[in-house]
Design an enzyme around this catalytic site. Structure first.
Site, mmCIF file in Angstrom:
data_model
loop_
_atom_site.group_PDB
_atom_site.id
_atom_site.type_symbol
_atom_site.label_atom_id
_atom_site.label_comp_id
_atom_site.label_asym_id
_atom_site.label_seq_id
_atom_site.Cartn_x
_atom_site.Cartn_y
_atom_site.Cartn_z
ATOM 1 N N CYS A 132 -10.337 19.363 -11.323
ATOM 2 C CA CYS A 132 -9.498 19.271 -12.524
ATOM 3 C C CYS A 132 -10.370 19.279 -13.785
ATOM 4 O O CYS A 132 -11.428 18.652 -13.833
ATOM 5 C CB CYS A 132 -8.653 17.995 -12.464
ATOM 6 S SG CYS A 132 -7.526 17.841 -13.867
ATOM 7 N N CYS A 136 -10.330 12.103 -17.021
ATOM 8 C CA CYS A 136 -9.773 10.764 -16.781
ATOM 9 C C CYS A 136 -10.808 9.921 -16.007
ATOM 10 O O CYS A 136 -11.206 10.295 -14.890
ATOM 11 C CB CYS A 136 -8.465 10.873 -16.002
ATOM 12 S SG CYS A 136 -7.342 12.094 -16.727
ATOM 13 N N CYS A 177 -10.602 9.020 -12.176
ATOM 14 C CA CYS A 177 -10.061 9.973 -11.202
ATOM 15 C C CYS A 177 -11.119 10.676 -10.355
ATOM 16 O O CYS A 177 -12.086 11.252 -10.870
ATOM 17 C CB CYS A 177 -9.203 11.008 -11.922
ATOM 18 S SG CYS A 177 -8.307 12.071 -10.760
ATOM 19 N N CYS A 225 6.512 13.362 -2.608
ATOM 20 C CA CYS A 225 5.892 13.606 -3.925
ATOM 21 C C CYS A 225 4.674 14.491 -3.753
ATOM 22 O O CYS A 225 3.739 14.138 -3.037
ATOM 23 C CB CYS A 225 5.406 12.299 -4.538
ATOM 24 S SG CYS A 225 6.696 11.093 -4.722
ATOM 25 N N CYS A 257 9.681 15.096 -5.685
ATOM 26 C CA CYS A 257 8.952 14.674 -6.883
ATOM 27 C C CYS A 257 7.688 15.521 -6.954
ATOM 28 O O CYS A 257 7.098 15.831 -5.917
ATOM 29 C CB CYS A 257 8.579 13.191 -6.749
ATOM 30 S SG CYS A 257 7.552 12.601 -8.106
ATOM 31 N N CYS A 267 9.476 9.643 -13.758
ATOM 32 C CA CYS A 267 8.656 8.653 -13.069
ATOM 33 C C CYS A 267 7.414 8.477 -13.937
ATOM 34 O O CYS A 267 6.623 9.416 -14.078
ATOM 35 C CB CYS A 267 8.288 9.172 -11.676
ATOM 36 S SG CYS A 267 7.106 8.112 -10.826
ATOM 37 N N ARG A 274 7.378 0.615 -8.814
ATOM 38 C CA ARG A 274 6.631 0.947 -7.586
ATOM 39 C C ARG A 274 5.265 0.281 -7.528
ATOM 40 O O ARG A 274 4.433 0.440 -8.418
ATOM 41 C CB ARG A 274 6.468 2.465 -7.449
ATOM 42 C CG ARG A 274 5.718 2.837 -6.151
ATOM 43 C CD ARG A 274 5.725 4.329 -5.831
ATOM 44 N NE ARG A 274 7.064 4.850 -5.873
ATOM 45 C CZ ARG A 274 7.471 5.821 -6.689
ATOM 46 N NH1 ARG A 274 6.630 6.395 -7.491
ATOM 47 N NH2 ARG A 274 8.714 6.222 -6.673
#
Ligand code: SAM
Ligand code: DTB
Ligand code: SF4
Length: 326
Positions: A66, A70, A73, A110, A141, A201, A273
């Site tokens: 990616c 972040c 991550c 998801c 999702c 979400c 969650r």
């Protein structure tokens, strides 16, 4: 008050309740833990069956590489993590994984992709995944990063029930964790998802070195969205070797419980969650999180790139606590 029907998916039924100030949420955090949990339980029982837990299974359909930075991550191309980069998964493998998840008892599937934002030809492939998983009778999702105009509508048309896009942390703290996109970018995608009629979400990560004030501010930002998210994942940081947050000291677990309770009280009809970090939690800690108002979790041996408790351990926990899956 009548309990909200369980697994309400298509009705976008989370109503804006009231707006919250930072001081009000900080005051919740400051309550003695027993008082805070008692309040959370009261709110929880007004809106939900307190013994019912929704279960979603995650699948990383495109792993690693990616462009974003972040700090938490494993999938950022900017950090030397142990992760093997993978291309977008073929449709038949995704459908096979969804079938397994359905057989094990997950109600939602998801699919996550490590993208800053999806390219149009990649989105077409994800649309096919959504259609096929939906056809299995599961809720769908996806989490694909930032959306551009028109993409949310395409996802809605394919039958998408939820789009996951976390605010992740307080707007004030955001720039210390992520520099390649902004908190406002996240809000923009959430608006597009909402406008397309897809359930939202959105939640965050706790334990990244943020202050209690930052945690409370994140809760305020989520609760005060024009309509609160239908689903609010609260992740405990999973420290990933090679990332800037690899050596972040572990947060006091009670602070995590307080965050769950604050989410429950401020977003009474949202599913809260208990998300990443559950593998490192004892059964007792998880029970405390359910008591504080968590009523959803990720189910299955893996999250996206890290571990989650084995389904058998969760089944045993459900039996011991008298919980039922929805
Ligand atoms: N790229 C998309 C995005 O950022 O929205 C989707 C995938 S991203 C991995 C989904 C979410 O996983 C992040 O928003 C973050 O909340 C959570 N996450 C990622 N790494 C994590 C970690 N090490 N610990 C806890 N949560 C994490
Ligand atoms: C969310 O809030 N947590 C999930 C899901 N949404 C996509 C992801 C957790 C990822 C944990 C780290 C990993 O497995 O890579
Ligand atoms: Fe990319 Fe999402 Fe990971 Fe950020 S959290 S690096 S956007 S996969």
């Amino acid at each position: 008050m009548q309990a909200r029907p369980l697994a309400a998916v298509s009705d976008l039924s989370v109503a804006p309740v009231r707006s919250w100030t930072l001081n009000e949420v900080l005051a919740l955090y400051d309550l003695p833990l027993m008082d805070l949990i008692f309040r959370a339980q009261q709110v929880h029982r007004e809106h939900f069956d307190a013994n019912a837990i929704q279960r979603s299974t995650l699948l990383s359909v495109k792993t690693g590489g990616c462009s974003e930075d972040c700090s938490y991550c494993s999938q950022s191309a900017r950090y030397e993590t142990d992760l093997e980069r993978e291309r977008l998964m073929p449709l038949d493998e995704v459908v096979a994984a969804a079938k397994v998840a359905r057989e094990k008892g997950a109600s939602r599937f998801c699919m996550g992709a490590a993208w800053r934002s999806p390219k149009d030809n990649d989105l077409d492939k994800v649309l096919a995944m959504v259609r096929e998983v939906k056809a299995l009778g599961m809720q769908t999702c996806v989490t694909l990063g930032m959306l551009k105009e028109g993409q949310a509508e395409q996802l809605k048309e394919a039958g998408l029930d939820y789009y996951n896009h976390n605010l992740d942390t307080d707007k004030e703290f955001y720039g210390q964790v992520i520099k390649t996109h902004t908190h406002d970018d996240r809000l923009d995608t959430l608006d597009q998802v909402r406008d397309a009629g897809i359930n939202v979400c959105s939640g965050g990560i706790i334990g990244m070195g943020e202050s209690r004030k930052n945690r409370a501010a994140l809760i305020v930002q989520l609760a005060n969205l024009p309509t609160p998210p239908e689903s609010v994942p609260i992740n405990n940081l999973v420290p990933i070797p090679g990332t800037p947050l690899a050596d972040q000291p572990r947060l006091d677990p009670f602070e995590f419980v307080r965050t769950i309770a604050a989410a429950r009280i401020t977003m009474p009809s949202s599913w809260v969650r208990l998300s990443a970090g559950r593998q490192e939690m004892s059964d007792e800690m998880q029970a405390l999180c359910f008591l504080a108002g968590a009523n959803s979790m990720f189910y299955g041996d893996e999250l996206l790139t890290t571990g989650n408790p084995a389904a058998e351990r969760d089944d045993a926990l459900f039996a011991r606590l008298g919980l039922k899956a929805v």
